[in-house]
Design a protein around this motif. Structure first.
Motif, PDB file in Angstrom:
ATOM      1  N   VAL A  24       0.865  -1.174   0.000  1.00  0.00           N
ATOM      2  CA  VAL A  24       0.000   0.000   0.000  1.00  0.00           C
ATOM      3  C   VAL A  24       0.904   1.227   0.000  1.00  0.00           C
ATOM      4  O   VAL A  24       1.775   1.360   0.855  1.00  0.00           O
ATOM      5  N   ARG A  25       0.701   2.075  -0.992  1.00  0.00           N
ATOM      6  CA  ARG A  25       1.489   3.315  -1.083  1.00  0.00           C
ATOM      7  C   ARG A  25       0.558   4.507  -1.094  1.00  0.00           C
ATOM      8  O   ARG A  25      -0.393   4.546  -1.876  1.00  0.00           O
ATOM      9  N   ASP A  26       0.841   5.458  -0.232  1.00  0.00           N
ATOM     10  CA  ASP A  26       0.140   6.732  -0.233  1.00  0.00           C
ATOM     11  C   ASP A  26       0.995   7.677  -1.074  1.00  0.00           C
ATOM     12  O   ASP A  26       2.092   8.065  -0.664  1.00  0.00           O
ATOM     13  N   LEU A  27       0.523   8.010  -2.262  1.00  0.00           N
ATOM     14  CA  LEU A  27       1.325   8.808  -3.186  1.00  0.00           C
ATOM     15  C   LEU A  27       1.475  10.257  -2.724  1.00  0.00           C
ATOM     16  O   LEU A  27       2.439  10.923  -3.096  1.00  0.00           O
ATOM     17  N   ALA A  28       0.548  10.728  -1.889  1.00  0.00           N
ATOM     18  CA  ALA A  28       0.636  12.111  -1.406  1.00  0.00           C
ATOM     19  C   ALA A  28       1.681  12.244  -0.301  1.00  0.00           C
ATOM     20  O   ALA A  28       2.501  13.154  -0.324  1.00  0.00           O
ATOM     21  N   SER A  29       1.654  11.332   0.665  1.00  0.00           N
ATOM     22  CA  SER A  29       2.561  11.442   1.812  1.00  0.00           C
ATOM     23  C   SER A  29       3.827  10.605   1.651  1.00  0.00           C
ATOM     24  O   SER A  29       4.760  10.744   2.428  1.00  0.00           O
ATOM     25  N   GLU A  30       3.820   9.709   0.668  1.00  0.00           N
ATOM     26  CA  GLU A  30       4.902   8.759   0.427  1.00  0.00           C
ATOM     27  C   GLU A  30       5.008   7.703   1.531  1.00  0.00           C
ATOM     28  O   GLU A  30       5.996   6.980   1.612  1.00  0.00           O
ATOM     29  N   ASP A  31       3.991   7.601   2.393  1.00  0.00           N
ATOM     30  CA  ASP A  31       3.944   6.522   3.379  1.00  0.00           C
ATOM     31  C   ASP A  31       3.684   5.208   2.660  1.00  0.00           C
ATOM     32  O   ASP A  31       3.084   5.181   1.579  1.00  0.00           O
ATOM     33  N   ALA A  32       4.155   4.122   3.267  1.00  0.00           N
ATOM     34  CA  ALA A  32       3.963   2.803   2.664  1.00  0.00           C
ATOM     35  C   ALA A  32       3.647   1.789   3.755  1.00  0.00           C
ATOM     36  O   ALA A  32       4.078   1.927   4.904  1.00  0.00           O
ATOM     37  N   GLY A  33       2.890   0.786   3.369  1.00  0.00           N
ATOM     38  CA  GLY A  33       2.565  -0.296   4.277  1.00  0.00           C
ATOM     39  C   GLY A  33       2.462  -1.586   3.512  1.00  0.00           C
ATOM     40  O   GLY A  33       2.593  -1.615   2.283  1.00  0.00           O
ATOM     41  N   HIS A  34       2.219  -2.687   4.251  1.00  0.00           N
ATOM     42  CA  HIS A  34       2.051  -3.969   3.580  1.00  0.00           C
ATOM     43  C   HIS A  34       1.155  -4.882   4.400  1.00  0.00           C
ATOM     44  O   HIS A  34       1.004  -4.719   5.614  1.00  0.00           O
ATOM     45  N   VAL A 128      -4.484  -4.483  -8.835  1.00  0.00           N
ATOM     46  CA  VAL A 128      -3.891  -3.179  -8.537  1.00  0.00           C
ATOM     47  C   VAL A 128      -5.057  -2.197  -8.450  1.00  0.00           C
ATOM     48  O   VAL A 128      -5.744  -1.952  -9.439  1.00  0.00           O
ATOM     49  N   TRP A 129      -5.293  -1.693  -7.237  1.00  0.00           N
ATOM     50  CA  TRP A 129      -6.336  -0.694  -7.028  1.00  0.00           C
ATOM     51  C   TRP A 129      -5.688   0.675  -6.904  1.00  0.00           C
ATOM     52  O   TRP A 129      -4.781   0.870  -6.102  1.00  0.00           O
ATOM     53  N   ARG A 130      -6.190   1.610  -7.698  1.00  0.00           N
ATOM     54  CA  ARG A 130      -5.764   3.011  -7.639  1.00  0.00           C
ATOM     55  C   ARG A 130      -6.931   3.758  -7.021  1.00  0.00           C
ATOM     56  O   ARG A 130      -8.059   3.693  -7.531  1.00  0.00           O
ATOM     57  N   VAL A 131      -6.706   4.431  -5.901  1.00  0.00           N
ATOM     58  CA  VAL A 131      -7.757   5.127  -5.181  1.00  0.00           C
ATOM     59  C   VAL A 131      -7.454   6.614  -5.227  1.00  0.00           C
ATOM     60  O   VAL A 131      -6.402   7.059  -4.765  1.00  0.00           O
ATOM     61  N   GLY A 132      -8.364   7.378  -5.806  1.00  0.00           N
ATOM     62  CA  GLY A 132      -8.160   8.816  -5.904  1.00  0.00           C
ATOM     63  C   GLY A 132      -9.383   9.574  -5.448  1.00  0.00           C
ATOM     64  O   GLY A 132     -10.515   9.127  -5.631  1.00  0.00           O
ATOM     65  N   GLY A 133      -9.138  10.696  -4.828  1.00  0.00           N
ATOM     66  CA  GLY A 133     -10.220  11.560  -4.377  1.00  0.00           C
ATOM     67  C   GLY A 133      -9.648  12.731  -3.615  1.00  0.00           C
ATOM     68  O   GLY A 133      -8.432  12.900  -3.543  1.00  0.00           O
ATOM     69  N   PRO A 134     -10.512  13.526  -3.023  1.00  0.00           N
ATOM     70  CA  PRO A 134     -10.035  14.722  -2.325  1.00  0.00           C
ATOM     71  C   PRO A 134      -9.075  14.413  -1.165  1.00  0.00           C
ATOM     72  O   PRO A 134      -8.172  15.187  -0.879  1.00  0.00           O
ATOM     73  N   ALA A 135      -9.260  13.268  -0.496  1.00  0.00           N
ATOM     74  CA  ALA A 135      -8.421  12.959   0.664  1.00  0.00           C
ATOM     75  C   ALA A 135      -7.564  11.713   0.466  1.00  0.00           C
ATOM     76  O   ALA A 135      -6.835  11.322   1.365  1.00  0.00           O
ATOM     77  N   LYS A 136      -7.661  11.072  -0.711  1.00  0.00           N
ATOM     78  CA  LYS A 136      -6.929   9.824  -0.926  1.00  0.00           C
ATOM     79  C   LYS A 136      -6.171   9.852  -2.245  1.00  0.00           C
ATOM     80  O   LYS A 136      -6.677  10.352  -3.245  1.00  0.00           O
ATOM     81  N   ASP A 137      -4.981   9.286  -2.205  1.00  0.00           N
ATOM     82  CA  ASP A 137      -4.165   9.108  -3.409  1.00  0.00           C
ATOM     83  C   ASP A 137      -3.309   7.872  -3.151  1.00  0.00           C
ATOM     84  O   ASP A 137      -2.154   7.977  -2.748  1.00  0.00           O
ATOM     85  N   LEU A 138      -3.911   6.692  -3.349  1.00  0.00           N
ATOM     86  CA  LEU A 138      -3.304   5.426  -2.946  1.00  0.00           C
ATOM     87  C   LEU A 138      -3.157   4.468  -4.111  1.00  0.00           C
ATOM     88  O   LEU A 138      -3.939   4.510  -5.060  1.00  0.00           O
ATOM     89  N   VAL A 139      -2.164   3.580  -3.998  1.00  0.00           N
ATOM     90  CA  VAL A 139      -2.039   2.432  -4.897  1.00  0.00           C
ATOM     91  C   VAL A 139      -1.882   1.195  -4.012  1.00  0.00           C
ATOM     92  O   VAL A 139      -1.000   1.143  -3.156  1.00  0.00           O
ATOM     93  N   LEU A 140      -2.775   0.228  -4.219  1.00  0.00           N
ATOM     94  CA  LEU A 140      -2.743  -1.034  -3.477  1.00  0.00           C
ATOM     95  C   LEU A 140      -2.500  -2.157  -4.481  1.00  0.00           C
ATOM     96  O   LEU A 140      -3.320  -2.377  -5.379  1.00  0.00           O
ATOM     97  N   THR A 141      -1.384  -2.852  -4.354  1.00  0.00           N
ATOM     98  CA  THR A 141      -1.034  -3.941  -5.264  1.00  0.00           C
ATOM     99  C   THR A 141      -1.054  -5.244  -4.476  1.00  0.00           C
ATOM    100  O   THR A 141      -0.327  -5.378  -3.486  1.00  0.00           O
ATOM    101  N   THR A 142      -1.884  -6.190  -4.924  1.00  0.00           N
ATOM    102  CA  THR A 142      -2.065  -7.449  -4.197  1.00  0.00           C
ATOM    103  C   THR A 142      -1.730  -8.615  -5.119  1.00  0.00           C
ATOM    104  O   THR A 142      -2.272  -8.701  -6.222  1.00  0.00           O
ATOM    105  N   ASP A 143      -0.855  -9.499  -4.644  1.00  0.00           N
ATOM    106  CA  ASP A 143      -0.518 -10.712  -5.373  1.00  0.00           C
ATOM    107  C   ASP A 143      -1.100 -11.911  -4.633  1.00  0.00           C
ATOM    108  O   ASP A 143      -0.981 -12.012  -3.405  1.00  0.00           O
ATOM    109  N   TYR A 144      -1.714 -12.803  -5.407  1.00  0.00           N
ATOM    110  CA  TYR A 144      -2.333 -14.020  -4.886  1.00  0.00           C
ATOM    111  C   TYR A 144      -1.585 -15.229  -5.461  1.00  0.00           C
ATOM    112  O   TYR A 144      -1.354 -15.282  -6.669  1.00  0.00           O
ATOM    113  N   ALA A 145      -1.231 -16.169  -4.591  1.00  0.00           N
ATOM    114  CA  ALA A 145      -0.607 -17.429  -5.016  1.00  0.00           C
ATOM    115  C   ALA A 145      -1.380 -18.568  -4.378  1.00  0.00           C
ATOM    116  O   ALA A 145      -1.578 -18.608  -3.163  1.00  0.00           O
ATOM    117  N   ARG A 146      -1.841 -19.490  -5.226  1.00  0.00           N
ATOM    118  CA  ARG A 146      -2.650 -20.614  -4.740  1.00  0.00           C
ATOM    119  C   ARG A 146      -1.853 -21.460  -3.762  1.00  0.00           C
ATOM    120  O   ARG A 146      -0.664 -21.746  -3.974  1.00  0.00           O
TER     121      ARG A 146
END
Length: 148
Positions: A24-34, A128-146
């Motif tokens: 999870v990346r916050d493109l505005a603040s450059e914070d990241a999580g997982h 890959v979810w791109r979330v945009g709006g007045p208070a959000k600017d996020l990219v969430l990339t999820t990988d699934y392995a069976r």
């Protein structure tokens, strides 16, 4: 489109256990999580699959338990499609993996969630979810392995 793996029956493809890794990346603040955990797609009474994800989400160095539940119902356009809903039944997005690739939109208040779904092979897919709006600017990339 050699990079995509067509899925003729989306619910049959998703059924089972998956290992999940998400950045999870916050493109505005450059914070990241997982997030790391598992997703189980199990039978849903009346047809479809119940998606239950659980694991640990780490944000700004702080790990917390996290989970979510979705409903994947048979889609209106045949076995390659699904109608994805939140746990309470509200619509989330449509899903058509017959080509192995799909883009879905979900408006949420003032934000727009745009998801790109890519199937790599029988045991690997990504969102890959791109979330945009007045208070959000996020990219969430999820990988699934069976699993199994």
């Amino acid at each position: 489109m050699g990079e995509f793996w067509p899925v003729p029956e989306v619910l049959a493809f998703l059924a089972g256990h998956w290992e999940v890794t998400r950045s999870v990346r916050d493109l505005a603040s450059e914070d990241a999580g997982h997030f790391t955990g598992t997703t189980v797609f199990g039978p849903l009474e009346g047809g479809g699959l119940l998606h239950h994800e659980s694991g640990t989400f780490t944000w700004q160095g702080v790990p917390r338990p996290a989970e979510r539940t979705l409903r994947f119902l048979p889609g209106p356009d045949g076995a390659g499609t699904a109608d994805v809903r939140f746990a309470d039944g509200r619509p989330f997005h449509d899903l058509d993996l017959t080509s192995g690739h799909w883009i879905a939109d979900h408006p949420c208040a003032a934000d727009l969630y745009r998801g790109e779904f890519t199937v790599r092979d029988a045991d690997h897919w990504r969102t890959v979810w791109r979330v945009g709006g007045p208070a959000k600017d996020l990219v969430l990339t999820t990988d699934y392995a069976r699993v199994g």
